[in-house]
Enzyme design. Structure first.
Site, PDB file in Angstrom:
ATOM      1  N   ASP A   1       0.803  -1.298   0.086  1.00 23.68           N
ATOM      2  CA  ASP A   1       0.049  -0.020  -0.052  1.00 23.68           C
ATOM      3  C   ASP A   1       0.903   1.197   0.050  1.00 23.68           C
ATOM      4  OD1 ASP A   1      -1.185  -2.332   1.166  1.00 23.68           O
ATOM      5  OD2 ASP A   1      -3.027  -1.079   1.814  1.00 23.68           O
TER       6      ASP A   1
ATOM      7  N   GLU B   1      -4.203   2.307  -3.234  1.00 23.05           N
ATOM      8  CA  GLU B   1      -5.498   2.919  -2.576  1.00 23.05           C
ATOM      9  C   GLU B   1      -5.417   3.884  -1.509  1.00 23.05           C
ATOM     10  OE1 GLU B   1      -8.144   1.438   0.231  1.00 23.05           O
ATOM     11  OE2 GLU B   1      -6.417   0.678   1.451  1.00 23.05           O
ATOM     12  N   ASN B   2      -4.047   3.990  -1.085  1.00 28.56           N
ATOM     13  CA  ASN B   2      -4.054   5.217   0.230  1.00 28.56           C
ATOM     14  C   ASN B   2      -2.913   6.365  -0.707  1.00 28.56           C
ATOM     15  OD1 ASN B   2      -3.443   2.458   2.419  1.00 28.56           O
ATOM     16  ND2 ASN B   2      -5.417   3.784   2.236  1.00 28.56           N
TER      17      ASN B   2
ATOM     18  N   ASN C   1     -10.483  -0.864   0.485  1.00 32.91           N
ATOM     19  CA  ASN C   1     -11.707   0.045   0.935  1.00 32.91           C
ATOM     20  C   ASN C   1     -11.758   1.447   0.942  1.00 32.91           C
ATOM     21  OD1 ASN C   1      -9.385  -0.257   2.790  1.00 32.91           O
ATOM     22  ND2 ASN C   1     -10.577   0.984   4.361  1.00 32.91           N
ATOM     23  N   HIS C   2     -10.234   2.034   0.361  1.00 33.91           N
ATOM     24  CA  HIS C   2     -10.492   3.479   0.179  1.00 33.91           C
ATOM     25  C   HIS C   2     -10.739   3.890  -1.217  1.00 33.91           C
ATOM     26  CE1 HIS C   2      -9.626   4.719   4.422  1.00 33.91           C
ATOM     27  NE2 HIS C   2      -8.598   3.871   4.536  1.00 33.91           N
TER      28      HIS C   2
ATOM     29  N   HIS D   1      -7.282  -7.558  -0.049  1.00 32.76           N
ATOM     30  CA  HIS D   1      -7.392  -6.538   0.446  1.00 32.76           C
ATOM     31  C   HIS D   1      -8.398  -6.942   1.759  1.00 32.76           C
ATOM     32  CE1 HIS D   1      -6.034  -2.259   1.085  1.00 32.76           C
ATOM     33  NE2 HIS D   1      -7.603  -2.194   1.731  1.00 32.76           N
TER      34      HIS D   1
ATOM     35  N   HIS E   1      -3.752  -4.146   3.244  1.00 30.67           N
ATOM     36  CA  HIS E   1      -4.570  -3.411   4.013  1.00 30.67           C
ATOM     37  C   HIS E   1      -3.967  -2.967   5.312  1.00 30.67           C
ATOM     38  CE1 HIS E   1      -8.032  -1.518   5.775  1.00 30.67           C
ATOM     39  NE2 HIS E   1      -8.010  -2.478   6.870  1.00 30.67           N
TER      40      HIS E   1
ATOM     41  N   HIS F   1      -1.041  -2.642   6.583  1.00 24.93           N
ATOM     42  CA  HIS F   1       0.310  -1.894   6.583  1.00 24.93           C
ATOM     43  C   HIS F   1       1.521  -2.444   7.308  1.00 24.93           C
ATOM     44  CE1 HIS F   1      -1.810   1.871   5.095  1.00 24.93           C
ATOM     45  NE2 HIS F   1      -2.235   0.970   4.438  1.00 24.93           N
TER      46      HIS F   1
END
Length: 267
Positions: free
Chosen positions: A8, A39-40, A67-68, A151, A176, A178
């Site tokens: 991520d 996604e982050n 999810n983001h 994820h 997810h 991290h």
């Protein structure tokens, strides 16, 4: 075939780490396919088109989500562009969901599917990823490599999913949390598993965010605004999966980190 997967990317420090380290990593690994979870990338939540462009210019062939995915509305302006290899989790519920949950890529005449799935334990109420994967695999070419970015929050769901997919996909790599796990393995000499590949971003924060508000949250049990640490030193977490092109089974999976205190991979 070697597939390089990078964890991520969090904020501008994560983008800088990708731009700094990914070209050097690719020189050493010589992967045929490079996948990055992005996604982050946009301030810790979501992905904007400039973030996607920077990640792909640095060497990513596919950018996956989580999810983001929808946190930046700007993603709706480019996620349906067929020229952009960006994914969102396949198992979002409902019809006519923007974007794609998997992509087919031909690498040296070998078909590869990159699949993005999201877990449901302690996460949003998406469609069951186990059953969604069952349905998806029925539509895909059996004689192809299948790489899954799963994820999810819990290690148990990731490990369960990988074991459920043994012999049906080449690799399941978790994202997810991290934090990179130390459980890289090839299950039954068929499917590679790493519960979580880790993150790419600030080495000095907590999961990529500034430390102080998170620590204060634990001290006071009161809400605090969590901000991405955009001033920290860089780290990058990744893994390399080697797959037999003839059997589509994984041969090996190895996880790596590059941090200010661990530059071993670059030496």
């Amino acid at each position: 075939m070697k597939i390089l997967f990078v964890g991520d990317v969090v904020g501008s420090v994560g983008i800088k780490a990708i731009e700094t380290y990914l070209p050097e990593i690719k020189k050493k690994v010589k992967p045929q396919l490079t996948i990055v979870n992005g996604e982050n990338a946009a301030g810790g939540k979501g992905t904007k088109e400039p973030d996607y462009q920077k990640i792909t210019r640095a060497g990513a062939d596919v950018v996956t989500g989580g999810n983001h995915t929808w946190d930046k509305r700007e993603i709706l302006d480019f996620i349906d562009d067929p020229k952009k290899n960006i994914l969102r989790p396949y198992n979002f519920p409902g019809k006519n969901v923007p974007g794609r949950g998997f992509i087919e890529i031909n690498v040296n005449s070998k078909k590869v599917y990159v699949i993005n799935m999201m877990g449901t334990a302690m996460m949003r109420a998406l469609d069951n990823p186990f059953l969604a994967a069952d349905d998806l695999l029925k539509t895909l070419d059996d004689d192809a490599i299948k790489f899954v970015d799963f994820h999810a929050e819990t290690t148990s769901e990731k490990i369960a999913f990988a074991n459920y997919m043994v012999g049906r996909v080449s690799a399941v790599v978790g994202t997810h949390t991290h934090v990179q796990t130390n459980d890289a393995q090839v299950i039954n000499k068929q499917t590679a598993l790493l519960t979580d590949v880790g993150m790419t971003g600030s080495y000095d924060g907590i999961l990529g965010d500034k430390k102080e508000p998170i620590i204060n949250n634990f001290l006071t049990q009161r809400p605090n605004r969590f901000d991405v640490d955009e001033d920290g030193r860089m780290q990058i977490n990744f893994c390399v999966v080697e797959i037999n092109d003839k059997t589509n089974n994984a041969r090996s999976i190895k996880n790596y980190v590059i941090t200010p205190n661990n530059q071993t991979f670059l030496n």
